[in-house]
Design an enzyme around this catalytic site. Structure first.
Site, PDB file in Angstrom:
ATOM      1  N   CYS A 296       0.862  -1.187   0.000  1.00 15.89           N
ATOM      2  CA  CYS A 296       0.000   0.000   0.000  1.00 15.89           C
ATOM      3  C   CYS A 296       0.896   1.234   0.000  1.00 15.89           C
ATOM      4  CB  CYS A 296      -0.925   0.022   1.213  1.00 15.89           C
ATOM      5  SG  CYS A 296      -1.929   1.522   1.272  1.00 15.89           S
TER       6      CYS A 296
ATOM      7  N   CYS B 129      -4.631   5.303  -5.271  1.00 15.55           N
ATOM      8  CA  CYS B 129      -4.007   4.006  -4.988  1.00 15.55           C
ATOM      9  C   CYS B 129      -2.554   4.103  -5.462  1.00 15.55           C
ATOM     10  CB  CYS B 129      -4.744   2.877  -5.713  1.00 15.55           C
ATOM     11  SG  CYS B 129      -3.993   1.252  -5.436  1.00 15.55           S
TER      12      CYS B 129
END
Ligand SMILES: N[C@@H](CCC[C@H](N)C(=O)O)C(=O)O
Length: 294
Positions: free
Chosen positions: A82, A230
């Site tokens: 992430c 993202c």
């Protein structure tokens, strides 16, 4: 009792990607203090601290690393990478300790992170992308993953087709389009995320190459849904575009929540992601959140 009950957290965001950071390194339960999928879903509930990703710092397992970081999506599933969450963790840590560079262990491997190149920017070395069909993973062999055979819509007039696929420690499919806002990603995202070709599901990105230095994207995240940003999708897109020789190895990616600078470094094939991270507020988890969690 959940390791998170009454534990301190920080609510942050990485260009709009909603992140909660929890440091369990000081927990009495030590390395046994694990967050369960049920805990992660309880935190994400409307009564909790809704997030896209929960970043949990556990005691380091390897010498020279600051922590072993586990990353949860708000559906309780665990992710290997992430990018936006890493910048949030790094900012939080650096502000507390005065450090300017650090190495973390994640399920995707070791990640080096540092402050810079400007005071409000944080850079994460996201490691080397993988392109093999087993690495992404795909359910069947594709010798060339620059484009794979996959489409949605009528067979003779597909709405979306031929994505590039990349692993950045998590699986990504990138569909090349002229306008990222012209598609109903809320409708196609879940279909593609759960398509049988992706045995571990996938993050689904629409990408428009503006020119060799700029790309615009919008992402449906595995285990979350539509997000404002993202980071690993930005990295996967940059690499996929460079692989197709449609963009340079250093590009600016525009996401709904902001911009990221991505460099696919020639020297070692690692992908460097640079951007901001914002602190919102901090608190302690209400133990009542976990009352029904085993
Ligand atoms: N928001 C993230 C990606 C989070 C993980 C993803 N949903 C997955 O399950 O792979 C980022 O900034 O990279």
């Amino acid at each position: 009792m959940s390791a998170l009950a009454n534990h301190a957290f920080a609510k942050m965001n990485g260009i709009g990607n909603e992140i909660v950071v929890v440091d369990l390194r000081d927990s009495n339960a030590g390395s046994k203090a694990a967050v369960t999928p049920e805990d992660a879903r309880a935190v994400a509930s409307p009564a909790g601290v809704p997030y896209d990703q929960l970043m949990v710092l556990q005691p380091p397992r390897l010498p020279g690393t600051e922590a072993f970081i586990r990353i949860y999506n708000n559906d309780g599933s665990e992710a290997g990478a992430c990018g936006n969450g890493m910048r949030c963790v790094v900012r939080r840590l650096f502000e507390k300790t005065g450090q300017t560079a650090v190495t973390f262990e994640t399920r995707a491997g070791l990640l080096n992170c540092w402050r810079g190149p400007a005071p409000d920017l944080y850079t994460v070395d996201m490691g080397a992308p993988k392109f093999g069909w087993q690495d992404i993973p795909l359910a069947e062999e594709f010798r060339d993953t620059r484009y794979i055979e996959l489409q949605v819509g009528p067979i003779d007039a597909p709405v979306l087709h031929s994505p590039s696929v990349v692993s950045m420690g998590n699986p990504h499919a990138i569909f090349w389009v002229d306008d990222v806002n012209a598609y109903d990603l809320e409708r196609f995202g879940p279909l593609l995320e759960n398509h049988p070709i992706f045995p571990e599901r996938a993050n689904i990105t629409l990408a428009h190459i503006v020119d060799r230095d700029h790309i615009t994207i919008r992402t449906w995240e595995r285990g979350v849904g539509l997000t404002k940003a993202c980071g690993s999708a930005a990295c996967a897109t940059a690499v996929a575009a460079a692989r197709l020789k449609r963009a340079n190895r250093s590009v600016e990616i525009t996401l709904p929540g902001g911009k990221l600078a991505i460099e696919w470094r020639e020297r070692d094939g690692h992908v460097l992601m640079t951007g901001t991270a914002d602190f919102e507020y901090e608190g302690r988890f209400d133990p009542a959140l976990f009352a029904n969690v085993a």
